[in-house]
Design a protein around this motif. Structure first.
Motif, short mmCIF file in Angstrom:
data_model
loop_
_atom_site.label_atom_id
_atom_site.label_comp_id
_atom_site.label_asym_id
_atom_site.label_seq_id
_atom_site.Cartn_x
_atom_site.Cartn_y
_atom_site.Cartn_z
N UNK A 1 -15.53 -0.11 13.11
CA UNK A 1 -14.86 -1.41 13.02
C UNK A 1 -15.16 -2.23 14.26
N UNK A 2 -15.09 -1.58 15.39
CA UNK A 2 -15.33 -2.26 16.65
C UNK A 2 -16.76 -2.81 16.70
N UNK B 1 -16.82 -5.82 14.52
CA UNK B 1 -16.17 -6.95 15.16
C UNK B 1 -17.17 -7.71 16.02
N UNK C 1 -9.78 -5.21 8.11
CA UNK C 1 -9.31 -3.83 8.22
C UNK C 1 -10.48 -2.87 8.43
N UNK D 1 -6.92 -0.16 13.80
CA UNK D 1 -7.43 -0.27 12.44
C UNK D 1 -7.71 -1.71 12.04
N UNK D 2 -7.29 -2.66 12.86
CA UNK D 2 -7.53 -4.06 12.53
C UNK D 2 -8.49 -4.67 13.52
N UNK D 3 -9.38 -5.47 13.01
CA UNK D 3 -10.34 -6.13 13.89
C UNK D 3 -10.43 -7.59 13.55
#
Ligand SMILES: Cc1cc2nc3c(=O)[nH]c(=O)nc-3n(C[C@H](O)[C@H](O)[C@H](O)COP(=O)(O)O)c2cc1C
Ligand code: SF4
Ligand code: FES
Lengths: 435, 792, 168
Positions: free
Chosen positions: C62-63, C66, B180, B166-168
């Motif tokens: 999210x990835x 990133x 987040x 859940x964290x990047x």
């Protein structure tokens, strides 16, 4: 369309097909193309590697590692597939040579990739171009398609039992991705952050398989080396620096452009003969010999031959061959600021010394150049750069620290001239914003 | 790997080849500073704090990525190295808000500690620091960006450790930032592990932030009260108006079975202790039929008198419906109370109330589990064994939701030890992502699976992967079989028989409730005594319990039914809520004298004639047994005026009923050792602690009063065969694992009985009563529910 | 390989993506090209773009973020139809890169990362674009224009304005 230049002292090997329409495969073939790949296929890996070793060809990406030796590090047997990866990320300020290779002679890169693949036993090669080079990507992709059509790439290259595939990949704007392990990360669809070494790419590289990574110019040189023979190629250059190299002349120079000159060719001659001297007849103030990460040389330091060893001995580096000429009307503080802004912008942010160091250097130089510097700042800038050197995760930290140290040490007086609220004697642009 | 010898700072060290230098040094007591290195997580080499000099190598090397090899020579402290570290700190501090005085991490901050050590005191920069508003990512997690030093511990912990990802990390260079998954919020398990590993105060806890300074708190290591995994949790407590209040829960003491791990419940689920709904005074129903506060004296006397009447009189009861006399009171125990309390409760029931009607809400069939293991040794797996097992078969259950620590242990085992996990389940579970093989079964197929494993080719014939699954398992030399509570009775027995037929198979059975296993082990059963011994017999326990009823009593449901139809005249309910659990109608027990011991006015308590407010697990001492059989010490951390531990209540009831409490709790010691009044095991523990641990471990500590649970622990150890505990270890705060095969019971008769299991499936923020009363967990639950709704 | 049925991309791009994810030894390798091509079509990386690319590759949004936020060519807000990227790095700077940038600022009335009100142009100061020997140089979208003078700036703007007027 970038203009092509020429000078009688040039030895045209890599640039021999420039301007002749060799991006088309028929022309390329007429000009002798793909003969080296056929020969390599017939002679086998040991022969290739021996020729490469004999050629004294050293990597054109910056570090100058002997190419033949690099290839020989790849294990013969490997459970995982092996790969060739061509580094066309060309992002070091002052450098635009690979640009011309992709534009004028993309097949030489494809052919070189095939040969590298044959040398190490890889079945796949990737040609990675920076995303800004979209029009070049299209040219290279077209060339690759042609090579497939002719059967030079595919399951049975040149009608043999050997397979070789080439995939062209685009970046999306990141200097750091030029660093070899960051390049692999990027190709795997990740952030362009370098990997921990060891293991080195030759052992564990792309997708975990042994991988050879070479600069596009290095790879484009390979077919020529095999065509003329390693020893003949070596004979062109200087001691332990085989062949020719593409030098990009830019900045305050009369005739900027990319010139192919033998290794060891005089820097003074590059500036004053090949490049026609400082623009407008001005005086030379300094020269960056090999791309923005290499420390500046002063006018009295240019009587050196341009090869990895001699420039190294002069306290700088041959780097990517981007020669940036600076005239006497230039503010070195501003130049240093613009240089460091670049590295600050491009730091991947992984390690503390590089991420924070480049940022503090930029902040300090910005303020300094704007006339709000203090005496202590000059020492601080030097202290910061010294404490980044050799301490960062990858060489980008050094690439930022080295030129900074050069500027501060060689032009301390000019830094001091900025003190006490005095306006920059040259400045046009006090601040670099880029976010 | 073979050991190699190398030199660090002139000392000769030995470690297995390939050990990371940083680990080898730390083991040898040579401190290497590090921000990004975190044992068990992937290597980063990003912070450059661990730099050391290696002989013949031009640049400083990072100890966190240097594997040791024969003959290497290192220097870890020198002016050059100190300068490198100092410069790194200076760079960090350049933009770090020096708000240490108001930062949660102040006093517990690795950056602060290192600055102290390397003295990067003076500032090199005049530029203003960049301030950014703090962000609330969830009720549990807050992020203060300028404080972040980008060590990526949180990102790795969330991804590699929790498998939540859940964290990047977004942007690059100096603009790089931890981000987040929800953009401005976190959609995750809210475990708070990121907060725990953060070396600075960048990630702070919603329940703790700005509440206290670390040095204002006492830190008490005890066992989490929420699930049957029994994580060690460190409670930070501080003086409050009405006792000691808990301000924080974390796992700064990482020596527990959970190591680095703690889930949302363990970390954020403690404010029930301070809940306004908490009962702090005994209540007695008055003539008007209303529960009215009273004193402990009166309440105890009242209950004792009524119980006395019911037990001692025979014949028709006062209300004219049932029979008074022995066997006319029911007792319902708890999965939340300690072993000592459970043991005492059944002893109280059998010897004081003289009843065989005692049971608890069973959440797994430990009787069958135990029965099958009788006569064998080394067949039950404690958690540490599971966490290191080379191969695990997980049948049923959903550890990620219901047994977070088990899930963590399995993931870590797979990731760090390359263990092979096999999953067979009727539902899709997250742990399949770690499994080498997983099998999706239809409802009711567990039995067929067991037959398939046992070699029946026709079983599961319709399932294509079943044969391969079985063959792969057959190839495993040793195996730990973990099964969910859905395995019970004959199905559990069949599974265990299959496993027992192979040489190196061990078992674990999942349950719910911090001491569900303990309640079963301590004989809170209508037909089994502590250690699963039959009621009839002439073992040592039978002799000591002379005169107790020997026929099986009514089970949990039957007791409620009997009480409902007026056939039980008294009912003592300790830490359970049968009205809610079984859906009993209000008023159904109006003819039964109902006594409830609990922390809250549960539905059952609201129906009671007397309610006795009890201490929660965080407010008492004793031991609990997790579902893997690991016994751990519970230490009193908080203190609440007005409540009493169940243990003390039972002793006082017995006393008030005229029983010589010595027969119930064998306290006192004639050897004349100077006493420590038991306070060493509480929050006020002082210097005497170390001595007390040793004395207690060697059973030399005098148990000065009948309120000392350790007096009962002595008896448990004496009479319950599988509780041969490593006391020194236990009292020092580690687990001591029971050995279930050591009993002496009849397997056959065990298998005849009704298992009465109602498996509970608690969620990540759910542990029944306590989670309902924990506002922090309720907030987290609502936060996650909103996200789920939004996603649909 | 599941072809996205509810794609937000044009059929051509969608088909191209279907091929891209099969091209490499690892699906993820298609990520950066996909992001860039999606941006070319949609104008920027909207949440919907990110979600679909995440689905196509089988990673979390999210990835994708990133990675996407790492690369400076990728953006999360619309740019102008013609995105003018002026290099001011050393080689260009020495030959007047900042003057070129100033001229664009003045002519377009916007600064670094600005977009004109009509959405036609956006302006960016960028790092070295690999045209050092032909400095000063700019890129408009992917087209290079080099050996610029301040006067040529006006001509270039005119060229794109008329390209816009001519449809396409
Ligand atoms: C920060 C950084 C950026 C780099 N950028 C490039 C680049 O753009 N192109 C390139 O060919 N090599 C670049 N390199 C060098 C590569 O890491 C690698 O050494 C090179 O591609 C190897 O090829 P060669 O042996 O043919 O020179 C860079 C290195 C660093 C540390
Ligand atoms: S938030 Fe904390 S744990 Fe995460 S990277 Fe920043 S400093 Fe490290
Ligand atoms: S601990 Fe080694 S670099 Fe951070």
């Amino acid at each position: 369309m970038p203009s092509l230049v020429s000078h009688p002292d040039e030895v045209k090997i890599v640039t021999s097909r420039f301007g002749k329409g060799a991006a088309k495969i028929d022309t390329y073939l007429e000009l002798g193309g793909y003969a080296s790949a056929r020969k390599a296929l017939a002679e086998g890996p040991d022969w290739i590697i021996n020729e490469m070793k004999a050629s004294g060809l050293r990597g054109r990406g910056g570090a100058g590692f002997p190419t033949g030796m690099k290839w020989s590090f790849v294990p013969k047997q490997s459970a995982k597939p092996k790969y060739v990866l061509v580094n066309g990320d060309e992002s070091e300020p002052g450098t635009c040579k690979d640009h011309l290779i992709f534009l004028h002679d993309p097949h030489s890169v494809i052919e070189g990739t095939i040969i590298a693949g044959l040398a190490i036993g890889a079945k796949t090669g990737f040609i990675y171009l920076r995303g800004e080079y979209r029009y070049l990507i299209q040219i290279v992709e077209r060339a690759v398609a042609e090579a497939y059509e002719r059967g030079f790439l595919g399951k049975n290259i040149f009608g043999s039992e050997t397979e070789f595939q080439v995939i062209v990949q685009t970046g999306a704007g990141a200097y750091e991705v030029g660093e070899e392990s960051a390049l692999m990360e990027s190709l795997e669809g990740k952030r362009g952050v370098p990997r921990i070494k060891p293991p080195f790419p030759a052992v564990v590289g792309l997708y975990g398989g042994p991988t050879v990574i070479n600069n596009a110019e290095t790879i484009a040189t390979v077919p020529h080396v095999l065509a003329m023979g390693g020893a003949a190629y070596a004979a062109i250059g200087s001691e332990r620096n085989g062949g020719t190299r593409l030098f990009g002349l830019s900045g305050h120079i009369e005739r900027p452009g990319v010139y192919e000159l033998p290794m060891g060719y005089s820097l003074r001659k590059i500036i004053y003969e090949v490049g026609g001297g400082v623009r407008g007849g001005r005086k030379l103030k300094a020269v960056v010999p090999g791309g923005s990460s290499t420390p500046v040389l002063l006018p009295e330091e240019i009587d050196i031959g341009m090869d990895f060893d001699q420039v190294g001995k002069a306290g700088s580096m041959l780097g990517s061959g981007g020669v940036v000429v600076i005239d006497d009307q230039t503010c070195i503080v501003e130049f240093a600021l613009r240089t460091i802004s670049f590295y600050q912008h491009e730091s991947c942010g992984w390690c503390i010394p590089c991420r924070e160091g480049t940022d503090w250097l930029k902040k300090s130089l910005t303020r300094f150049h704007a006339g709000f510097g203090t005496e202590k700042d000059i020492d601080n800038i030097q202290y910061l750069a010294e404490n980044m050197m050799g301490r960062t995760f990858c060489p980008l930290g050094d690439a930022a620290a080295m030129p900074t140290l050069g500027f501060v040490k060689k032009f301390r007086k000019e830094f001091e001239d900025h003190l006490h609220g005095k306006p920059c004697p040259f400045a046009h642009h006090p601040e670099v914003v880029l976010v | 790997m073979a050991d190699v010898t190398f030199t660090v700072d002139g000392k000769t060290l030995t470690a297995p080849a390939g050990t990371l230098l940083i680990d080898a040094c730390r083991k040898a007591g040579i401190e290497i500073p590090a921000f990004c290195y975190y044992p068990g997580l992937s290597l980063q080499a990003a912070c450059r704090m661990c730099v050391v000099r290696q002989e013949k190598v031009p640049k400083l090397q990072t100890a966190c990525t240097t594997p040791v090899a024969e003959g290497q020579v290192f220097i870890t402290e020198s002016p050059e190295i100190a300068q490198a570290r100092k410069a790194t700190l200076q760079l960090l501090l350049g933009n770090h808000p020096l708000d240490c005085p108001v930062c949660d991490a102040g006093g517990e901050c690795e950056l602060q500690d290192m600055t102290f050590k390397y003295g990067a005191g003076e500032s090199l920069y005049v530029e203003a620091k960049q301030h950014r508003e703090e962000q609330k990512w969830s009720p549990a997690v807050y992020f203060d960006r300028p404080r972040c030093i980008l060590c990526y511990r949180c990102v790795r912990m969330c991804g590699e450790g929790m498998d939540v990802w859940a964290l990047g990390i977004q942007n690059r260079g100096v603009t790089a930032v931890i981000a987040p998954n929800g953009g401005d919020h976190l959609d995750c398990e809210q475990c708070g592990m990121c907060i725990d590993v953060c070396p600075v105060g960048a990630l702070t806890s919603g329940t703790y932030r700005y509440k206290s300074r670390p040095w204002e708190m006492k830190h008490v290591s005890t066992v989490c009260t929420h699930c049957a995994d029994g994580c060690k949790v460190t409670l930070g407590v501080r003086r409050a108006n009405d006792g000691m209040e808990i301000v924080r829960a974390d796992n700064r003491d990482k020596s527990g079975i959970n190591g680095d791990f703690l889930c949302a419940k363990g970390r954020f689920g403690f404010d029930f202790v301070e809940s306004a709904e908490r009962l702090t005074q005994p209540l007695v129903r008055n003539v008007a039929g209303v529960l009215e506060p009273t004193t402990w004296e009166k309440a105890i006397r009242h209950v004792a008198k009524r119980f006395q009447e019911i037990v001692s009189r025979s014949g028709t009861s006062k209300n004219g419906r049932g029979q008074d006399g022995p066997g006319s009171i029911g007792v319902i125990g708890s999965t939340r109370t300690t072993n000592e309390e459970n043991y005492l409760l059944q002893k109280f029931a059998r010897t004081v109330l003289k009843t065989q009607h005692i049971d608890h809400e069973r959440t797994a069939d430990y009787a069958t589990f135990h029965g099958l293991l009788v006569g064998s040794t080394g067949r039950a797996a404690g958690l540490k064994e599971i966490a290191a097992a080379p191969a695990i078969l997980l049948l049923g259950g959903n550890p990620t939701e219901e047994h977070p620590l088990l899930a963590w242990s399995l993931r870590s085992d797979v990731r760090l030890n390359h263990a092979r996990l096999y999953v067979a389940n009727t539902q899709a579970i997250r742990l399949e992502r770690q499994a080498v093989r997983s099998l999706h079964l239809a409802d009711g197929d567990y039995e067929a699976l067991v037959r398939s494993l046992s070699g029946d080719e026709t079983a599961l014939a319709g399932l294509p992967d079943a044969a391969a699954f079985r063959d792969a398992l057959a190839g495993e030399e040793s195996l730990v079989v973990i099964c969910g509570a859905e395995f019970r009775g004959a199905a559990l027995a069949a599974l265990m028989r299959w496993g027992l037929s192979r040489p190196q198979v061990k078992f674990a059975l999942l349950s719910d409730g911090v001491n569900a296993r303990g309640a079963a082990d301590m004989g809170v059963y209508p037909d089994l005594m502590p250690g699963y011994q039959m009621l009839a017999g002439d073992g040592p326990m039978h002799q000591e319990y002379a005169g107790m009823p020997v026929t099986s009593g009514k089970d949990y449901v039957a007791m409620m039914e009997a009480a409902g139809s007026g056939k039980l005249n008294g009912l003592l309910v300790v830490g359970a809520d049968p009205f809610a659990a079984l859906g009993v109608a209000d008023g159904a027990l109006k003819d039964t004298f109902l006594v409830v011991q609990d922390c809250f006015l549960t539905r059952t308590a609201a129906q009671a004639d007397v309610v006795l407010p009890t201490a929660s697990l965080y407010e008492k001492t004793g031991t609990v047994t997790n579902c893997y059989g690991d016994v751990q010490m519970v230490r009193k951390a908080a203190d609440k005026a007005g409540v009493k531990p169940d243990f003390e209540i039972l002793v006082r009831l017995a006393g008030a009923m005229g029983v010589d409490v010595r027969t119930l709790v064998p306290f006192g010691d004639s050897q004349g050792v100077r006493a420590d009044m038991g306070q060493t095991r509480g929050a006020q523990a002082g210097e005497a602690d170390r001595h007390a641990v040793w004395l207690a471990a060697h059973a030399l500590e005098p148990k000065l009063s009948p309120f000392d649970p350790l007096a009962i622990l002595d008896e448990v150890e004496r009479l319950v065969p599988e509780y041969k505990l490593d006391r020194l270890n236990l009292f020092a705060g580690n687990e001591s694992t029971t050995e279930p095969g050591a009993g002496f019971v009849s397997v056959e008769s065990l298998l005849q009985r009704k298992d009465g299991v109602v498996a509970a499936h608690p969620g990540l923020f759910d542990s029944g009563l306590l989670s309902e009363k924990t506002s922090a967990l309720q907030q987290l639950r609502r936060h996650q529910e909103k996200l789920t709704v939004a996603a649909d | 390989m599941s072809v996205e049925t509810m794609s937000i991309f044009s059929p051509e791009l969608s088909a191209r993506f279907d091929e891209l994810v099969t091209r490499y030894p690892m699906k993820r390798s298609a990520l950066i090209p996909m992001l860039l091509y999606a941006q070319d079509e949609v104008g920027y990386l909207s949440d919907a773009v990110i979600d679909e690319i995440a689905r196509r590759i089988g990673i979390t949004p999210l990835d994708v973020r990133n990675v996407a936020t790492y690369y400076s060519m990728l953006r999360f807000k619309p740019a102008g139809r013609f995105n003018v990227q002026v290099c001011t790095n050393i080689s260009c700077m020495l030959r007047g890169g900042y003057k070129i940038f100033d001229r664009f600022q003045e002519r377009l009335g916007i600064g670094h990362k600005g977009v004109t009100a009509d959405g036609l142009f956006s302006l960016e100061e960028v790092e070295c674009i690999g045209a050092c020997c032909w400095a000063p140089a700019i890129q408009v979208n992917y087209d290079f224009h080099d050996e610029l003078t301040e006067e040529r700036v006006d001509a270039i703007l005119e060229q794109y304005r008329s390209q816009n007027a001519g449809g396409r």
